[in-house]
Enzyme design. Structure first.
Site, PDB file in Angstrom:
ATOM      1  N   LYS A 118       0.689  -1.201  -0.075  1.00 35.05           N
ATOM      2  CA  LYS A 118       0.132  -0.070  -0.004  1.00 35.05           C
ATOM      3  C   LYS A 118       0.923   1.248  -0.077  1.00 35.05           C
ATOM      4  O   LYS A 118       0.438   2.384  -0.194  1.00 35.05           O
ATOM      5  CB  LYS A 118      -0.987   0.078   1.041  1.00 35.05           C
ATOM      6  CG  LYS A 118      -1.929  -1.168   0.957  1.00 35.05           C
ATOM      7  CD  LYS A 118      -3.275  -0.829   1.827  1.00 35.05           C
ATOM      8  CE  LYS A 118      -4.092  -2.138   1.293  1.00 35.05           C
ATOM      9  NZ  LYS A 118      -3.696  -3.420   1.437  1.00 35.05           N
TER      10      LYS A 118
HETATM   11  C1  LIG Z   1      -4.318  -4.572   0.751  1.00 38.38           C
HETATM   12  C2  LIG Z   1      -3.533  -5.917   0.455  1.00 38.38           C
HETATM   13  C3  LIG Z   1      -3.965  -6.870  -0.304  1.00 38.38           C
HETATM   14  C4  LIG Z   1      -5.111  -6.689  -1.327  1.00 38.38           C
HETATM   15  O1  LIG Z   1      -4.879  -5.780  -2.326  1.00 38.38           O
HETATM   16  P1  LIG Z   1      -6.182  -5.187  -3.161  1.00 38.38           P
HETATM   17  O2  LIG Z   1      -5.823  -4.070  -4.001  1.00 38.38           O
HETATM   18  O3  LIG Z   1      -7.275  -4.514  -1.978  1.00 38.38           O
HETATM   19  O4  LIG Z   1      -6.646  -6.265  -3.924  1.00 38.38           O
HETATM   20  C5  LIG Z   1      -3.028  -7.978  -0.468  1.00 38.38           C
HETATM   21  N1  LIG Z   1      -1.954  -8.012   0.297  1.00 38.38           N
HETATM   22  C6  LIG Z   1      -1.537  -6.977   1.222  1.00 38.38           C
HETATM   23  C7  LIG Z   1      -0.523  -7.611   2.110  1.00 38.38           C
HETATM   24  C8  LIG Z   1      -2.560  -6.164   1.343  1.00 38.38           C
HETATM   25  O5  LIG Z   1      -2.026  -5.141   2.300  1.00 38.38           O
END
Ligand SMILES: *Cc1c(COP(=O)(O)O)cnc(C)c1O
Length: 502
Positions: A118
């Site tokens: 993120k």
């Molecule tokens: C948020 C997240 C995801 C999922 O990603 P999306 O964009 O919501 O599909 C997968 N793995 C981790 C570690 C995340 O923080």
């Protein structure tokens, strides 16, 4: 390039406006009026660029109201402090977990300040917002409100800390996040940040924030203090567009490493929750990146697996808490953008599906749309046991350690290859450092760690894997606690007003 809504006809707006608004007034999501194309020559040009230069090359096609200089500045400020010069390295496992010859490029998206993917988006969004404010002549301060169940709070704090003309306030459930997650948030430095624990659970935090957003009186009060509310939600276009960059970047890295030739097709596999990350891969594919299949990997909250396989999206099901908690999601908001694009911009159909989802918790797409999605996507899921076993297997085969979310993708990759015999090279999204989920990873490896606190577990995993504990996590042991505020849900509005006036 202008932006329109997925749900009704609106007056097209600039990207700066779309980024500041977040959500369209009709409840829809902002989408670009058209999808730009990259020729192979353009992709070839990326090979010898830095990550920031690649970011400018992609972003400039969507954010046409920003100058190249502005975008370059945003990229520098966003990615300067990642812990490797390449920002998003591609670790190439020569053989895949099932020991065949086809290369698997593990796209490590976790070298940012919170060790999770993120960061790629939440480091960029604040920079884009800050520039957007100037562009449209907004003089008010933007106050970002976040309710978090753990990870998003810290990533947003790190992204907005000390960004001009912004403030950020994060609410988390007292006792409802892990010790490390709490430490990450309450030690956050920055003149414009505030973190408050709430007596209650995550839903209480989220409802509290929602109430503040819809309260006219609070908005009026804030107006007087020259402050405007906003959110850093994963449906904001400014969070999605930076994610397109790393698919192009990783393809370029693959070419640079000699594992593929320019123009060769690859498959992309993504551990998916809210459908943001894989949607970015979809945009990259539409832009001309040579991708055959987008493989959507879920944990046992496999609402998307069922959707792609049956055409029915049904959130009416049991919710499971898993070892890959960031994918424990039953409503994948960004799917709405995919429906919009693959129906050829049929706003009536999108609105109908979304209304059905809201009222009945499910919808069924029509056959032509299902057929279109079949050509692009493949979907499967991994059980909890399969997630643990692939962590051990991959570590055994390659001495390469993955976290629980990445493990879901690796397990599904094996399933895909066995089911289809398609052995194209793969770009696999690795979404978190294994140190972010230390106890689950130690468990998967069959290690005993009873009586060891989080920091001792870090050291144990570090010794085992011969990898350094990420600096941001190691530093928490001695970091100064700066935020010890706690309040009831009813007090949240008051706290927001106090912070806004500060
Ligand atoms: C948020 C997240 C995801 C999922 O990603 P999306 O964009 O919501 O599909 C997968 N793995 C981790 C570690 C995340 O923080």
């Amino acid at each position: 390039m202008n932006y329109i809504s997925t749900r009704s006809k609106i007056k097209p707006i600039s990207s700066a406006e779309a980024i500041l608004q977040g959500l369209a007034a009709d409840g829809g999501l902002f989408v670009p009026e058209s999808i730009p194309r990259m020729k192979l020559d353009d992709i070839n040009a990326l090979v010898n660029m830095t990550y920031s230069q690649r970011a400018v090359a992609i972003l400039r096609q969507y954010l046409t109201d920003y100058t190249d200089n502005e975008l370059a500045e945003c990229a520098e400020l966003a990615y300067d402090w990642f812990d490797v010069p390449s920002k998003v390295p591609l670790s190439i496992l020569i053989r895949d977990p099932q020991n065949t010859k086809s290369p698997v490029g593990v796209m490590e998206l976790w070298h940012g300040p919170t060790s999770a993917f993120k960061d790629l988006a939440l480091q960029m969004l604040p920079q884009l917002m800050s520039k957007a404010l100037k562009k449209i002549g907004e003089t008010k301060e933007i106050l970002i409100l976040v309710a978090t169940s753990g990870d998003t709070g810290k990533a947003a704090l790190a992204g907005f800390a000390d960004v001009p003309q912004t403030k950020i306030m994060v609410f988390y459930p007292d006792g409802g996040v892990s010790k490390i997650q709490r430490l990450q948030m309450v030690t956050q430095i920055g003149k414009n940040v505030n973190v408050v624990a709430v007596n209650g659970n995550f839903d209480d935090c989220q409802n509290g924030v929602k109430k503040i957003f819809s309260d006219e009186n609070i908005r009026a009060e804030l107006e007087k203090a020259n402050v405007k509310l906003s959110s850093a939600n994963s449906i904001n276009w400014g969070r999605l567009v930076p994610q397109i960059v790393y698919y192009f970047s990783s393809y370029a890295e693959f070419v640079k490493a000699g594992s593929i030739k320019l123009g060769d097709l690859v498959n992309v596999i993504v551990p998916t929750g809210n459908f943001g990350n894989i949607l970015a891969a979809y945009y990259a594919r539409r832009m001309g990146l040579p991708v055959k299949k987008l493989i959507c990997a879920s944990n046992i909250n496999n609402v998307l697996t069922d959707f792609f396989n049956t055409g029915v999206y049904n959130r009416n099901r049991e919710f499971h808490k898993t070892v890959s908690p960031s994918m424990d999601i039953l409503i994948s908001s960004n799917l709405e953008r995919l429906l919009y694009h693959e129906t050829g911009g049929d706003i009536k159909a999108v609105k109908r599906y979304m209304t059905e989802l809201q009222t009945t918790g499910k919808y069924k797409i029509d056959t032509p749309l299902k057929k279109k999605l079949d050509k692009i996507f493949y979907a499967d899921f991994a059980t909890e046991e399969e997630t643990a076993s692939i962590i051990k297997e991959v570590f055994g085969n390659f001495k390469y350690l993955v976290d629980t979310h990445t493990a879901v993708a690796m397990q599904v990759l094996g399933k895909y290859r066995r089911a289809t015999k398609d052995m194209l090279p793969v770009i696999l999204a690795s979404t978190a450092s294994p140190f972010k989920f230390t106890s689950s990873v130690l468990n998967a490896l069959g290690e005993k760690f009873e009586g060891l606190d989080d920091f001792a577990q870090f050291d144990k995993l570090s010794l085992l894997s011969n990898k350094k504990v990420p600096k941001n996590l190691a530093a928490l042991e001695t970091a100064k606690i700066l935020h010890e505020n706690i309040c009831d849900q009813e007090e949240m509005p008051q706290r927001v007003l106090e912070f806004a006036a500060r």
